[in-house]
Design an enzyme around this catalytic site. Sequence first.
Site, PDB file in Angstrom:
ATOM      1  N   ASP A 164       0.858  -1.190   0.000  1.00  0.00           N
ATOM      2  CA  ASP A 164       0.000   0.000   0.000  1.00  0.00           C
ATOM      3  C   ASP A 164       0.891   1.236   0.000  1.00  0.00           C
ATOM      4  O   ASP A 164       2.018   1.209   0.516  1.00  0.00           O
ATOM      5  CB  ASP A 164      -0.922   0.028   1.220  1.00  0.00           C
ATOM      6  CG  ASP A 164      -1.952   1.158   1.116  1.00  0.00           C
ATOM      7  OD1 ASP A 164      -2.866   1.039   0.291  1.00  0.00           O
ATOM      8  OD2 ASP A 164      -1.817   2.154   1.853  1.00  0.00           O
ATOM      9  N   GLU A 198       0.847   5.738   0.358  1.00  0.00           N
ATOM     10  CA  GLU A 198       0.187   7.023   0.563  1.00  0.00           C
ATOM     11  C   GLU A 198       0.913   8.032  -0.313  1.00  0.00           C
ATOM     12  O   GLU A 198       2.144   7.949  -0.480  1.00  0.00           O
ATOM     13  CB  GLU A 198       0.228   7.454   2.033  1.00  0.00           C
ATOM     14  CG  GLU A 198      -0.438   6.481   2.993  1.00  0.00           C
ATOM     15  CD  GLU A 198      -1.914   6.259   2.743  1.00  0.00           C
ATOM     16  OE1 GLU A 198      -2.545   7.109   2.080  1.00  0.00           O
ATOM     17  OE2 GLU A 198      -2.440   5.221   3.183  1.00  0.00           O
ATOM     18  N   HIS A 253      -4.386  10.869   4.906  1.00  0.00           N
ATOM     19  CA  HIS A 253      -3.296  10.264   5.678  1.00  0.00           C
ATOM     20  C   HIS A 253      -2.676  11.177   6.738  1.00  0.00           C
ATOM     21  O   HIS A 253      -1.869  10.714   7.550  1.00  0.00           O
ATOM     22  CB  HIS A 253      -2.196   9.736   4.754  1.00  0.00           C
ATOM     23  CG  HIS A 253      -1.691  10.734   3.737  1.00  0.00           C
ATOM     24  ND1 HIS A 253      -1.135  11.943   4.079  1.00  0.00           N
ATOM     25  CD2 HIS A 253      -1.664  10.665   2.378  1.00  0.00           C
ATOM     26  CE1 HIS A 253      -0.768  12.574   2.978  1.00  0.00           C
ATOM     27  NE2 HIS A 253      -1.098  11.838   1.933  1.00  0.00           N
ATOM     28  N   HIS A 255      -5.411   7.121   7.326  1.00  0.00           N
ATOM     29  CA  HIS A 255      -4.767   6.009   6.652  1.00  0.00           C
ATOM     30  C   HIS A 255      -3.258   6.025   6.895  1.00  0.00           C
ATOM     31  O   HIS A 255      -2.656   7.063   7.133  1.00  0.00           O
ATOM     32  CB  HIS A 255      -5.031   6.087   5.146  1.00  0.00           C
ATOM     33  CG  HIS A 255      -6.430   5.758   4.764  1.00  0.00           C
ATOM     34  ND1 HIS A 255      -6.749   4.769   3.867  1.00  0.00           N
ATOM     35  CD2 HIS A 255      -7.622   6.279   5.160  1.00  0.00           C
ATOM     36  CE1 HIS A 255      -8.059   4.692   3.715  1.00  0.00           C
ATOM     37  NE2 HIS A 255      -8.611   5.614   4.486  1.00  0.00           N
ATOM     38  N   ASP A 275      -2.557  -0.061   6.457  1.00  0.00           N
ATOM     39  CA  ASP A 275      -3.511  -0.495   5.432  1.00  0.00           C
ATOM     40  C   ASP A 275      -3.051  -1.794   4.765  1.00  0.00           C
ATOM     41  O   ASP A 275      -3.876  -2.645   4.415  1.00  0.00           O
ATOM     42  CB  ASP A 275      -3.699   0.599   4.382  1.00  0.00           C
ATOM     43  CG  ASP A 275      -4.525   1.763   4.913  1.00  0.00           C
ATOM     44  OD1 ASP A 275      -4.927   1.705   6.080  1.00  0.00           O
ATOM     45  OD2 ASP A 275      -4.756   2.729   4.160  1.00  0.00           O
TER      46      ASP A 275
END
Length: 286
Positions: free
Chosen positions: A7, A9, A57, A150, A155
């Site tokens: 994952d 960001e 985030h 997040h 995640d």
Amino acid sequence: MREIVLDTETTGGSAKNGDRICEIGMIELVDGAATGRIFHSYFDPCCDVHWAAKRVHGLSRKMLTGQPLFADHAQGILDFIGADPVLAHNSVFDQRFVRAEMERLGLVPPGNNQWRDTIRLAERRFPRGPAKLDLLVEKLEIETPDRKIHGALLDAAILAAVVARLRGQPDIDIVPLMSQAQPRPSAARKPGGEADLRPQAATPFKTPDKAPQDLQRNRDQQRHDQACLALRDKVQEAFDQAQSFPDFMARVEASGLRVRPNLSKTTGELGGLRFRSDDVYLLSSA
């Protein structure tokens, strides 16, 4: 079989337009079980963070200044992935950003055939429902840490647990994986101690001794920001569920919005509010 759950960001929604990865989290699975090996890092993107991404985030440019550059860990990321499958939720998003970062450095990114979109796996289990990660956690009754914003490793750990449950494999414990996370960059604090996550696009509230028209402008700006976020949420939900571009268009229109092919600027209307922003869809109320 070895797999990598990944994952990211990012500073915004478009790698093509120059947005960058500011955090990456990866978890190693072997035969569906977490081995305990993870890769996690924050990055200094050397660019501003869009206020909508910051809402997701909580990371700002100021917080990320001084973190390693993506170039510092690019080869380590490739070595961790190797030639094995990469599992990601809405994988096209993460794949575009990883590819852009690697190609910027003259490196060869993971091949297209390595990426596996876990949305497809979720749709086989829940063909009629949305495949958002939070909804899957709820449907599958997975215990997760409290997540108000997040994080890439968090995640990825949640996604690994979701994949295991969808496949009928032994549960994956999220907490031990998170114990290896890199320290989160510190947020600048306001005098009251609350982190300042106000959208960059918003005008700060003025004290009551200012002109009434200034206060009204600030209230209008807040309504503007809320309208933008509401539209983005509707589009994102349609994107998460769609299996093709025509399907995406049909889902957006069914939600009460129209999409016109303009990918550079956004104008739109929701609840009588008109706005312009840097998003990638041109929207208007149907």
